[in-house]
Design a protein around this motif. Structure first.
Motif, mmCIF file in Angstrom:
data_model
loop_
_atom_site.group_PDB
_atom_site.id
_atom_site.type_symbol
_atom_site.label_atom_id
_atom_site.label_comp_id
_atom_site.label_asym_id
_atom_site.label_seq_id
_atom_site.Cartn_x
_atom_site.Cartn_y
_atom_site.Cartn_z
ATOM 1 N N GLN A 1 0.839 -1.205 0.000
ATOM 2 C CA GLN A 1 0.000 0.000 0.000
ATOM 3 C C GLN A 1 0.872 1.254 0.000
ATOM 4 O OE1 GLN A 1 -2.598 0.343 3.397
ATOM 5 N NE2 GLN A 1 -3.965 1.789 2.369
ATOM 6 N N PRO A 2 0.605 2.235 -0.877
ATOM 7 C CA PRO A 2 1.370 3.494 -0.841
ATOM 8 C C PRO A 2 1.142 4.218 0.479
ATOM 9 C CG PRO A 2 -0.533 3.701 -2.295
ATOM 10 C CD PRO A 2 -0.437 2.243 -1.916
ATOM 11 N N THR A 3 2.206 4.768 1.023
ATOM 12 C CA THR A 3 2.161 5.303 2.388
ATOM 13 C C THR A 3 2.688 6.734 2.430
ATOM 14 O OG1 THR A 3 2.503 3.076 3.260
ATOM 15 C CG2 THR A 3 2.881 4.895 4.770
ATOM 16 N N ILE A 4 1.963 7.596 3.135
ATOM 17 C CA ILE A 4 2.322 9.008 3.258
ATOM 18 C C ILE A 4 2.559 9.345 4.729
ATOM 19 C CG2 ILE A 4 1.552 11.392 2.892
ATOM 20 C CD1 ILE A 4 2.096 9.872 0.308
ATOM 21 N N GLY A 5 3.636 10.084 4.984
ATOM 22 C CA GLY A 5 3.893 10.600 6.322
ATOM 23 C C GLY A 5 3.392 12.033 6.431
ATOM 24 N N MET A 6 3.143 12.481 7.654
ATOM 25 C CA MET A 6 2.655 13.849 7.870
ATOM 26 C C MET A 6 3.336 14.455 9.085
ATOM 27 S SD MET A 6 0.635 16.505 7.298
ATOM 28 C CE MET A 6 -0.837 16.164 6.330
ATOM 29 N N VAL A 7 3.883 15.652 8.907
ATOM 30 C CA VAL A 7 4.380 16.460 10.017
ATOM 31 C C VAL A 7 3.460 17.672 10.102
ATOM 32 C CG1 VAL A 7 6.302 17.797 10.932
ATOM 33 C CG2 VAL A 7 6.747 15.698 9.632
ATOM 34 N N SER A 8 2.749 17.816 11.221
ATOM 35 C CA SER A 8 1.783 18.903 11.355
ATOM 36 C C SER A 8 2.255 19.879 12.419
ATOM 37 C CB SER A 8 0.395 18.350 11.731
ATOM 38 O OG SER A 8 -0.589 19.358 11.649
ATOM 39 N N LEU A 9 2.581 21.100 11.991
ATOM 40 C CA LEU A 9 3.090 22.130 12.894
ATOM 41 C C LEU A 9 2.027 23.198 13.118
ATOM 42 C CD1 LEU A 9 6.568 22.577 11.190
ATOM 43 C CD2 LEU A 9 6.051 21.162 13.184
ATOM 44 N N GLY A 10 2.214 23.981 14.177
ATOM 45 C CA GLY A 10 1.373 25.155 14.382
ATOM 46 C C GLY A 10 0.130 24.902 15.195
ATOM 47 N N CYS A 11 -0.915 25.666 14.890
ATOM 48 C CA CYS A 11 -2.088 25.763 15.751
ATOM 49 C C CYS A 11 -3.103 24.667 15.465
ATOM 50 C CB CYS A 11 -2.737 27.139 15.556
ATOM 51 S SG CYS A 11 -3.415 27.367 13.897
ATOM 52 N N PRO A 12 -4.147 24.558 16.298
ATOM 53 C CA PRO A 12 -5.192 23.557 16.039
ATOM 54 C C PRO A 12 -5.860 23.708 14.686
ATOM 55 C CG PRO A 12 -5.362 24.358 18.292
ATOM 56 C CD PRO A 12 -4.330 25.222 17.606
ATOM 57 N N LYS A 13 -5.938 24.934 14.163
ATOM 58 C CA LYS A 13 -6.558 25.110 12.841
ATOM 59 C C LYS A 13 -5.747 24.376 11.774
ATOM 60 C CE LYS A 13 -6.484 29.572 13.644
ATOM 61 N NZ LYS A 13 -6.319 29.563 15.108
ATOM 62 N N ALA A 14 -4.415 24.393 11.896
ATOM 63 C CA ALA A 14 -3.571 23.658 10.960
ATOM 64 C C ALA A 14 -3.735 22.157 11.154
ATOM 65 C CB ALA A 14 -2.103 24.067 11.153
ATOM 66 N N LEU A 15 -3.935 21.728 12.391
ATOM 67 C CA LEU A 15 -4.139 20.305 12.661
ATOM 68 C C LEU A 15 -5.407 19.811 11.974
ATOM 69 C CD1 LEU A 15 -2.671 18.134 14.448
ATOM 70 C CD2 LEU A 15 -4.520 18.461 16.078
ATOM 71 N N VAL A 16 -6.458 20.632 11.974
ATOM 72 C CA VAL A 16 -7.686 20.266 11.268
ATOM 73 C C VAL A 16 -7.416 20.135 9.771
ATOM 74 C CG1 VAL A 16 -10.015 21.043 10.649
ATOM 75 C CG2 VAL A 16 -9.221 21.245 13.006
ATOM 76 N N ASP A 17 -6.629 21.058 9.210
ATOM 77 C CA ASP A 17 -6.268 20.956 7.790
ATOM 78 C C ASP A 17 -5.536 19.637 7.526
ATOM 79 O OD1 ASP A 17 -7.367 23.425 7.267
ATOM 80 O OD2 ASP A 17 -5.468 24.502 7.356
ATOM 81 N N SER A 18 -4.619 19.254 8.418
ATOM 82 C CA SER A 18 -3.891 17.992 8.254
ATOM 83 C C SER A 18 -4.845 16.806 8.279
ATOM 84 C CB SER A 18 -2.833 17.844 9.363
ATOM 85 O OG SER A 18 -1.854 18.847 9.275
ATOM 86 N N GLU A 19 -5.813 16.852 9.201
ATOM 87 C CA GLU A 19 -6.793 15.766 9.286
ATOM 88 C C GLU A 19 -7.583 15.636 7.990
ATOM 89 O OE1 GLU A 19 -7.674 15.789 14.112
ATOM 90 O OE2 GLU A 19 -9.013 16.869 12.748
ATOM 91 N N ARG A 20 -7.963 16.770 7.396
ATOM 92 C CA ARG A 20 -8.751 16.729 6.163
ATOM 93 C C ARG A 20 -7.930 16.175 5.001
ATOM 94 N NH1 ARG A 20 -12.093 22.481 6.600
ATOM 95 N NH2 ARG A 20 -13.527 21.789 8.232
ATOM 96 N N ILE A 21 -6.664 16.579 4.927
ATOM 97 C CA ILE A 21 -5.797 16.061 3.867
ATOM 98 C C ILE A 21 -5.635 14.555 4.009
ATOM 99 C CG2 ILE A 21 -3.421 16.055 2.990
ATOM 100 C CD1 ILE A 21 -3.327 19.071 3.828
#
Length: 459
Positions: free
Chosen positions: A25-45
């Motif tokens: 399975q193709p696999t993507i890593g995520m580094v999420s920096l900054g505020c909770p609003k950015a964390l929500v963006d990471s969750e959506r992506i």
């Protein structure tokens, strides 16, 4: 209310990954920096990628490519983002950059020319296109189905709920409106549908976030659709009916905020008696130089009015010390203001120039050593207020939610504590039976500078 020198009070909880990839399975890593609003963006992506057949990797080594969701709020945050990009390049090699710092692509590629793509904040389609180019999807139609709830990077029992994007304010020290645009409110029925799904999936606390929560719905004329009106008071009432705790963040003290306080005073409303309000300073002249509403005296009157209706309300705020032109007298005024306001939770920034901010051009910048000295005095004052307020809770019975349980204790939060940025209540006896998401009543036995200790008396 933990605010050591190296912790910005806008930081989101650390992302947690639980995905397990199937063979091939193709696999993507995520580094999420900054505020909770950015964390929500990471969750959506990640939710979109997961629906397309990608697995999510918790580390660089197991990922075919890495997305770095950056923060560009302060120069120190930009430096942190560049460091994270560099680390991802060294450890993995295939890196896609998104988020607030993505609004400055030349700044990123100048430091890291090998990144595969740079996209700005909430540009979800462009991020997906970049991922497709780097790591083509390979979905298994019998396995890779859209999960019942989206990918969550926070513990299962609480979730951030973004109600709008952008901001209409023009504060001189802030470039967020330049990066994220003007206010764009989500329809109230869409917010409610997401909230209902979260609660059905086990979320017990909804943390409402935006750049300006009080202004929610203003841009769409507080439109009503499918039984829900896009106004913060109506939305808070509707969210409170779902049976979870509802906590409001980033609330500007507009006059209509007073309409929320009776809801907070009602123990059956679901709306926690908690307001996160970015006051930024107490002196009216500094507020004018910041291009913020200069009504600090009226704000003190408003705080007194809120407490007369909801005596147990918790007020959190952030402040800036060392803003250009700040005199010793103006700083002392802010300390006196803080004494009178008696805020429960306080974070503090030392002013930094940010590329593109209008405050950079103001005269009379404050020397770094003076900023540091004022920061220390401010935090000493805030700590003393916090310590006295927590000491007054000894002997009280408080409802808490459990965040973590280990061998030593259960780490919990009261209604007065938001994740990561506020304090905790620890239970170190009989905690073995508890699990994250449990809600119970405790008796407070001990208080520290920022945290409480207690024992279970029932659920």
């Amino acid at each position: 209310m933990q605010n050591p020198p190296d912790l910005r009070p806008d930081l989101a909880p650390k992302a947690r990954f639980t995905d397990v990839a199937r063979p091939g399975q193709p696999t993507i890593g995520m580094v999420s920096l900054g505020c909770p609003k950015a964390l929500v963006d990471s969750e959506r992506i990640l939710t979109r990628l997961r629906a397309e057949g990608y697995a999510i990797s918790p580390d660089y080594a197991g990922a075919d490519a890495v997305i770095v969701n950056t923060c560009g709020f302060l120069d120190s945050a930009k430096a942190e983002s560049l460091d994270a990009i560099g680390e991802a390049l060294n450890e993995n090699g295939k890196v896609i950059v998104t988020g607030c710092l993505g609004a400055e692509p030349d700044y990123i590629t100048g430091a890291h020319p090998k990144v595969l793509a740079v996209t700005g904040p909430h540009q979800y389609e462009q991020v997906l296109d970049a991922v497709h180019g780097a790591v083509p999807p390979s979905p298994d139609p019998f396995v890779d189905l859209l999960p019942a709830r989206g990918i969550s990077l926070t513990p299962r029992h609480f979730s951030y709920l973004k109600i709008s994007e952008g901001c209409n304010h023009k504060c001189k020290f802030c470039i967020i409106p330049d990066m994220r645009g003007r206010l764009q409110s989500r329809p109230a029925h869409a917010v409610m549908r997401e909230a209902e799904k979260l609660v059905e999936a086990g979320v017990r606390e909804l943390l409402v976030i935006s750049q300006d929560t009080s202004a929610y719905g203003l841009d769409i004329r507080h439109a009503e659709d499918r039984g829900h009106r896009a106004h913060i008071t109506d939305l808070a009432r509707d969210l409170g009916s779902l049976g979870a705790w509802v906590r409001l963040h980033y609330v500007y003290p507009y006059p209509h905020v007073r309409d929320l306080i009776p809801l907070m005073a009602d123990p059956n409303s679901g709306l926690l008696p908690y307001l996160d309000i970015p006051f930024q300073h107490g002196h009216p002249d500094v507020l004018k130089r910041m291009a913020r509403p200069a009504a600090s005296a009226k704000t003190l009157d408003e705080i007194a009015a809120w407490r007369s209706i909801a005596p147990d309300i918790t007020l959190r705020s952030t402040f800036i010390v060392g803003y250009p032109g700040e005199t010793e007298a103006e700083f002392d005024y802010m300390l006196d203001w803080l004494d009178e306001a008696q805020l429960d939770r306080v974070g503090c920034f030392k002013y930094e120039n940010v590329a593109g901010a209008r405050s950079n051009d103001l005269p009379d910048h404050v020397p770094e050593e003076v900023k540091q000295e004022r920061w220390e005095r401010f935090m000493q004052k805030a700590q003393a207020i916090s310590e006295a307020k927590l000491e007054a809770k000894v002997g009280q019975h408080l409802q808490v939610i459990v965040d973590e349980v280990d061998e030593e204790a259960a780490t919990c939060r009261t209604m007065a504590d938001a994740p990561e940025i506020d304090g905790n209540l620890f239970i170190d006896e009989g905690h073995e039976i508890l699990k994250p998401g449990d809600m119970l009543t405790v008796k407070v036995d001990e208080a520290g500078e920022y945290d409480l200790w207690g024992r279970m008396i029932g659920s």
